[in-house]
Scaffold this motif. Structure first.
Motif, PDB file in Angstrom:
ATOM      1  N   ILE A 199      75.784  48.924  21.465  1.00  0.00           N
ATOM      2  CA  ILE A 199      75.298  50.188  20.891  1.00  0.00           C
ATOM      3  C   ILE A 199      73.834  50.056  20.489  1.00  0.00           C
ATOM      4  N   LEU A 257      78.505  62.557  22.506  1.00  0.00           N
ATOM      5  CA  LEU A 257      79.886  62.105  22.652  1.00  0.00           C
ATOM      6  C   LEU A 257      80.545  62.175  21.283  1.00  0.00           C
ATOM      7  N   LEU A 300      72.104  58.641  25.354  1.00  0.00           N
ATOM      8  CA  LEU A 300      72.956  59.100  24.250  1.00  0.00           C
ATOM      9  C   LEU A 300      72.154  59.278  22.963  1.00  0.00           C
ATOM     10  N   LEU A 307      76.599  60.176  18.667  1.00  0.00           N
ATOM     11  CA  LEU A 307      77.892  59.500  18.786  1.00  0.00           C
ATOM     12  C   LEU A 307      78.660  59.731  17.497  1.00  0.00           C
ATOM     13  N   LEU A 346      69.442  57.010  20.294  1.00  0.00           N
ATOM     14  CA  LEU A 346      70.510  57.464  19.398  1.00  0.00           C
ATOM     15  C   LEU A 346      69.923  57.998  18.091  1.00  0.00           C
ATOM     16  N   ILE A 358      79.385  50.888  26.668  1.00  0.00           N
ATOM     17  CA  ILE A 358      78.782  52.096  26.084  1.00  0.00           C
ATOM     18  C   ILE A 358      77.260  51.968  26.087  1.00  0.00           C
ATOM     19  N   LEU A 399      74.865  58.666  14.305  1.00  0.00           N
ATOM     20  CA  LEU A 399      76.038  57.793  14.404  1.00  0.00           C
ATOM     21  C   LEU A 399      76.965  58.172  13.257  1.00  0.00           C
TER      22      LEU A 399
END
Length: 1106
Positions: A617, A580, A600, A603, A623, A594, A626
């Motif tokens: 998050i 994203l 994910l 990001l 993840l 989110i 970031l």
């Protein structure tokens, strides 16, 4: 083609699934049986897909492939969900104990049963689809070999050629035809490579060189061989023999034809063109050219290739990158083909050259096709419409698609692991410039990059990227003030091919256009425009039904001021997102849900207005990236950030840190602290900024174990380090991969509570690893800089920036640093004298220094040196805002660029033999006294001088001057007669509000090519310019008293004319009978008030358009 690309995506889908299974079997003991069966099915399908790539698919096979794709994605989603759960379990309190007790934990028992059922269901479905492969005759095979038919070239050039004259002359004069005799030690055989994307004109350029008259005279023999993609040493060798008018021998012995070539070429100067060379194997190249070394000195081989790697491998010169046709040449080529049947030979194109260039993309073949299409359309009123739509029509033209087939061929030769990487890039809108790191991180987010045992995944991704660059799939552009970094773009033809290969899995969604979005779309970019947003409240509404979406990139947010608000629906509907990107959007917050995006990995919120991130998050256990670069409003990071154990990139960089420390400290104060326990994130590869805080477990010592950090690290708020031992515990010396280190103290802080000894010892303990290449120290309040800064310990440092160290009393011996190239010292207000110790104790001071800047040094009077002090390689020196600085005493034999700005005490220049570029700001008296020292200067800028009239009796010695700029001289009214040196090619006079007339004798400047007049409010007219035969560009702007062009008109050679913000001129030019319209009818490109002016064929009228 589309089906082959679909198979490429399928290959990576099942490879990702296989990687997940292997990792999860390592971490999870309870699902070994289920995962083992799934692993076997995945392996068999992957092998079967190799066979599917060879077949021209029927509709049933396409359906079968689609079913495989769907079940493959189902497997990935399921395995990814399980992997996230395994990551979560590692974060709970006492994970080992809980694992042992999991057999009696009802939640975990239920989870195992549910996951086991889901894995079995996917495995059975996969096996059922796999068994149906026999209906299509598919077998389990190794990777297919790919062969393609390719166009054969000849040495004869096209009949009509436009452009490439500059490139031809450059190559001939610089590389092929020597200006003098061969030098001792030069190779007898020179090899020169021309590389560039397919159909850009490499072969045509080689043909032009091959048939040039000077080539015919210089070389005794000329040979042309088309090599083609499928390199065969014996075939190419026999083709060379055939070019020598020798009959080809029959047999498998390579020695015989090579000896015949050697005998034929011995003692003769020859030119050999090897066209369309692809082979990357050095040993085969060496075998090929063995018999070619017997020619006479001056012999040349020209190699054309799309592959930069090949070009660099073969060439004995720097390889030549051939770019697109220029805008003018593209326009001319279209015009030539469009009007070649016109008996009167008139130029009939009315469209702007930029529009033609945009639609032809600078590719010669597309320009020829467009010109030919226009020639066949006899209704000239339809030409503009054809031109405007040509770029779309030419995506895959039926009648002439050589450049597309060329790109297809290049794509088909890609290793299977790179095909999905390139196909994925079809979601990047055409023309978008991007950084390498962005693409690599996007690939990481989709698991496209194979893990190598000893290599970071980022390094493997960089290898993939450079592989595509070297083969012209990506184009590289230098950027930055020093042009020392790169941005990239995807050539239009490559983009078209990549888009064509992805079926419905990739999509560029433009809000201005209607789309039939498919539920099978996996990767999407959404292009924001002000028009597209004017008719919808939620720009994402149309994509909510794409529930299997893996990638969502928002592009164009920086072009509009649209307050983007994300609905909870976005994350509720798109729960499978891996990537994203909401960069450059006016986005203030993210919805709390989110945290639902459990898959994910990437990001990106770069350049957004985000102020806080939701705590949810911290449950995104997958993840990896970031991105918060240039989020100047960011106040804090989530408290539980330490839970993101897979996090590899946390980018908190702020662009303004180096350029404006006042703005920096204000910006850095917004983010007060790092989250606690950042030291637990040991997978971090990028942590571009660390904000020191006095909060528990948020101090500088948290850096202790982050020894995998790469690239840059900026440590701010160092004024909060109370204990020097905390600085030592940060262990910067162990961070061997940090290449750029910034150490910042806030300026407006009272330091009386700390002793100077504590401040200095803290910096002493922040000693970096000696691999650091760039070091910035800003706002340091101590009196002495650290001992390690002036020692040879920093043996690899290339750049040092010392700023606002206002209490420093002396500079360290930076002259000892062997590789230091760029040194900038600013704002040292306590430093009175720079003594000889600064230059170090080595026999040669600053042995590598190329650029030196002294700025805002209020009380420095001199830089002490004796007559023998010399900086041998210094090429650029800038002295700025040093009020008491008087003179330069060092020798600078290599100095080519000198800037002296606002030095009121300066007494004058010495003679520097290599000086070429000189800029003087506010230096009235001494510059005229130093005029004789400017003999070698080719570029001179004079700014903020206070005279009304420049001196008239200056010696006429500036024969080498070519570039002259005079600006911001508020009192200047006129120049003495013939004041401009006669050899000037560029003259710019701007921001001289009292200037009434241009220099006398301007019309005699026979070499003048470019003339710019800007913001001279009182200038009423120009002198006669008609006889300036070299003038090709004229720009006039902000001259409010200017009314008419010269009565005799403008020179015939004038190519570009721009007149902006000259209201009196614009008013009279609006009259269709204005005489100035006649004067400019021959000028190729005319812009009036930033609108393009189109002259009609008659030349009496015209119109302006945006």
């Amino acid at each position: 083609m589309a089906e082959m690309a679909s198979s490429a995506f399928l290959q990576v889908v099942f490879q990702i699934a296989s990687n997940f299974i292997i990792e999860e079997m390592r971490l999870e003991n309870n699902l070994q049986s289920e995962l083992g069966v799934l692993k076997k099915n995945v392996a068999m399908i992957s092998a079967t897909l190799n066979d599917a790539e060879k077949i021209n698919p029927s509709q049933p096979l396409k359906i079968w492939l689609d079913e495989l794709r769907d079940v493959g994605y189902d497997a990935i989603d399921l395995l990814d969900e399980h992997y996230a759960e395994l990551q979560r379990r590692n974060l709970v309190y006492s994970p080992e104990l809980r694992h042992k007790l999991s057999i009696i934990n009802p939640k975990r028992v239920y989870y195992r049963h549910d996951m086991s059922h889901k894995i079995k269901e996917v495995s059975l479905k996969m096996n059922d689809i796999f068994q149906r492969r026999i209906n299509f005759g598919l077998n389990v095979n190794e990777c297919p070999s790919e062969r393609n038919r390719h166009e054969i070239t000849t040495s004869l050039p096209p009949t009509h050629i436009v452009g490439r004259e500059t490139e031809k002359r450059e190559i001939l004069n610089k590389y092929l035809i020597p200006n003098g005799d061969m030098q001792v030690g030069e190779p007898k055989l020179s090899i020169f490579a021309i590389h560039g994307m397919g159909r850009i004109g490499k072969t045509t350029l080689a043909q032009l060189i091959y048939n040039e008259e000077i080539t015919l005279m210089y070389f005794e023999m000329r040979l042309w061989v088309h090599v083609s993609h499928e390199f065969d040493l014996e075939t190419v060798t026999r083709s060379i023999l055939e070019s020598l008018d020798e009959p080809q021998s029959i047999g498998i012995n390579l020695d015989t034809p090579q000896r015949r070539i050697q005998k034929k070429l011995k003692g003769k100067r020859y030119l050999l063109v090897l066209d369309d060379f692809w082979n990357e194997k050095p040993h085969e190249w060496e075998k090929l050219i063995r018999p070619l070394h017997k020619g006479a000195p001056g012999s040349v081989i020209i190699v054309t290739t799309r592959n930069k790697l090949v070009a660099d491998m073969v060439s004995t010169f720097p390889s030549y990158h051939l770019k697109e046709l220029s805008e003018y040449d593209c326009y001319s080529l279209v015009n030539q083909y469009a009007t070649r049947d016109d008996r009167h030979g008139r130029t009939m194109l009315f469209a702007s050259s930029s529009e033609i260039f945009r639609n032809c993309r600078g590719i010669p073949e597309m320009a020829i096709d467009l010109g030919d299409r226009l020639r066949r359309e006899h209704d000239r009123e339809k030409w503009d419409e054809i031109i405007q739509n040509w770029g779309k029509r030419c995506a895959f033209p039926e009648e002439r698609n050589g450049f597309i087939s060329s790109m297809r061929s290049s794509y088909s030769r890609l290793p299977s692991i790179l095909k999905p990487c390139l196909a994925y890039c079809s979601i990047i809108p055409m023309g978008l410039q991007f950084e390498k790191e962005w693409i690599v991180q996007l690939w990481m987010g989709q698991n496209f990059i194979a893990k190598e045992s000893e290599q970071r995944i980022e390094d493997t991704g960089n290898t993939y990227f450079e592989w595509l660059v070297e083969r012209s799939f990506f184009q590289r552009t230098r950027i930055g003030l020093n042009r020392d970094s790169y941005e990239y773009s995807i050539p239009n033809m490559v983009h078209q091919v990549a888009k064509h290969t992805t079926t419905e899995e990739c999509c560029v969604f433009d809000l201005d256009k209607s789309h039939n979005l498919s539920k099978t779309t996996k990767h999407m970019s959404i292009v924001f425009t002000s028009e597209g947003l004017s008719h919808t409240h939620d720009p994402f509404t149309e994509i909510y039904h794409c529930k299997g979406l893996y990638t969502l990139l928002v592009i164009g947010g920086y072009l509009i001021n649209y307050p983007l608000k994300l609905s909870d629906n976005l994350f509720n509907c798109l729960g499978k997102l891996r990537t994203l990107d909401l960069s450059y959007c006016n986005l203030g917050f993210l919805p709390d849900n989110i945290g639902r995006l459990k898959h994910l990995r990437y990001l990106q919120l770069r350049n957004s207005n985000i102020q806080e991130l939701p705590e949810s998050i911290c449950i995104l256990y997958n993840l990896q990236t970031l991105g918060l670069r240039n989020c100047f409003l960011l106040k804090k990071l989530p408290k539980e950030t330490r839970c993101l154990q897979q996090l590899r990139h946390l980018d908190l960089h702020l662009d303004y840190i180096r350029h404006n420390i006042n703005q920096t400290t204000q910006s850095c104060d917004i983010l007060k602290s790092m989250p606690p326990y950042m030291g637990l994130l040991t997978n971090l590869q990028v942590l571009s900024r660390f904000v020191v805080s006095m909060t528990s477990h948020c101090g500088i010592s948290e850096l202790k174990n982050l020894n995998n950090l790469q690239g840059e690290l900026s440590i701010t708020n160092l004024d909060l380090v109370k204990n020097p031992n905390d600085a030592a515990e940060a262990n910067l010396q162990a961070k061997k991969h940090i290449k750029r280190l910034e150490l910042l103290w806030r300026r407006d802080i009272e330091f009386h509570q700390y002793s100077n000894e504590i401040i200095e010892l803290a910096l002493e303990n922040l000693k970096p690893n000696n691999n650091v290449k760039e070091l910035n120290i800003m706002g340091y309040p101590g009196e002495l800089l650290p001992s390690w800064l002036g020692s040879t310990y920093l043996s690899n440092v290339r750049s040092i920036f010392l700023s606002d160290c206002t209490n420093c009393l002396m500079l360290p011996a930076l002259g000892n640093l062997p590789l230091l190239q760029d040194l900038h010292i600013k704002g040292m207000h306590s430093l009175k004298c720079i003594n000889c110790a600064f230059c170090g104790s080595n026999p040669i001071s600053f042995p590598s220094l190329k650029k030196l800047v002294f700025e805002n040094m209020l009380i420095v009077e001199k830089w002490s040196a004796d007559e023998n002090c010399e900086l041998p390689h210094l090429s650029e020196l800038i002295l700025k805002d040093c009020a008491n600085f008087q003179r330069l005493t060092h020798n600078f034999p290599s100095l080519t660029k000198l800037t002296i700005e606002k030095l009121p005490a300066f007494v004058g220049l010495r003679r520097y033999p290599s000086l070429k570029y000189l800029k003087i700001v506010a230096g009235d008296e001494w510059i005229w006294d130093s005029w004789r020292c400017l003999l070698s200067v080719i570029s001179l800028t004079l700014s903020q001088l206070s005279l009304e009239i420049f001196p008239a009796n200056l010696p006429k010695i500036l024969d080498s001057l070519r570039y002259l700029e005079i600006s911001h001289c508020d009192r200047l009214t006129r120049f003495p007669n013939d004041w401009i040196p006669p050899g000037v090619t560029y003259l710019c006079i701007k921001d001289c509000p009292m200037l009434q007339e241009l220099p006398k004798g301007l019309e005699t400047l026979k070499t003048l090519e470019d003339l710019e007049i800007q913001d001279c409010k009182n200038l009423e007219y120009l002198p006669e310019l008609k006889h300036l035969k070299s003038l090709t560009r004229l720009e006039i702007s902000g001259c409010h008293s200017f009314v008419f062009l010269p009565s005799e008109g403008v020179p015939n050679a004038l190519h570009f004319l721009s007149i902006n913000d000259c209201p009196l001129f614009s008013k009279q030019f609006e009259d269709l009978q204005s005489p100035d319209r006649i004067k400019i009818k021959h000028v190729f490109s005319v812009w009036i008030d930033q609108k393009h002016f189109h002259s009609t064929p008659g030349g009496n009228q015209g119109e302006c358009s945006n």
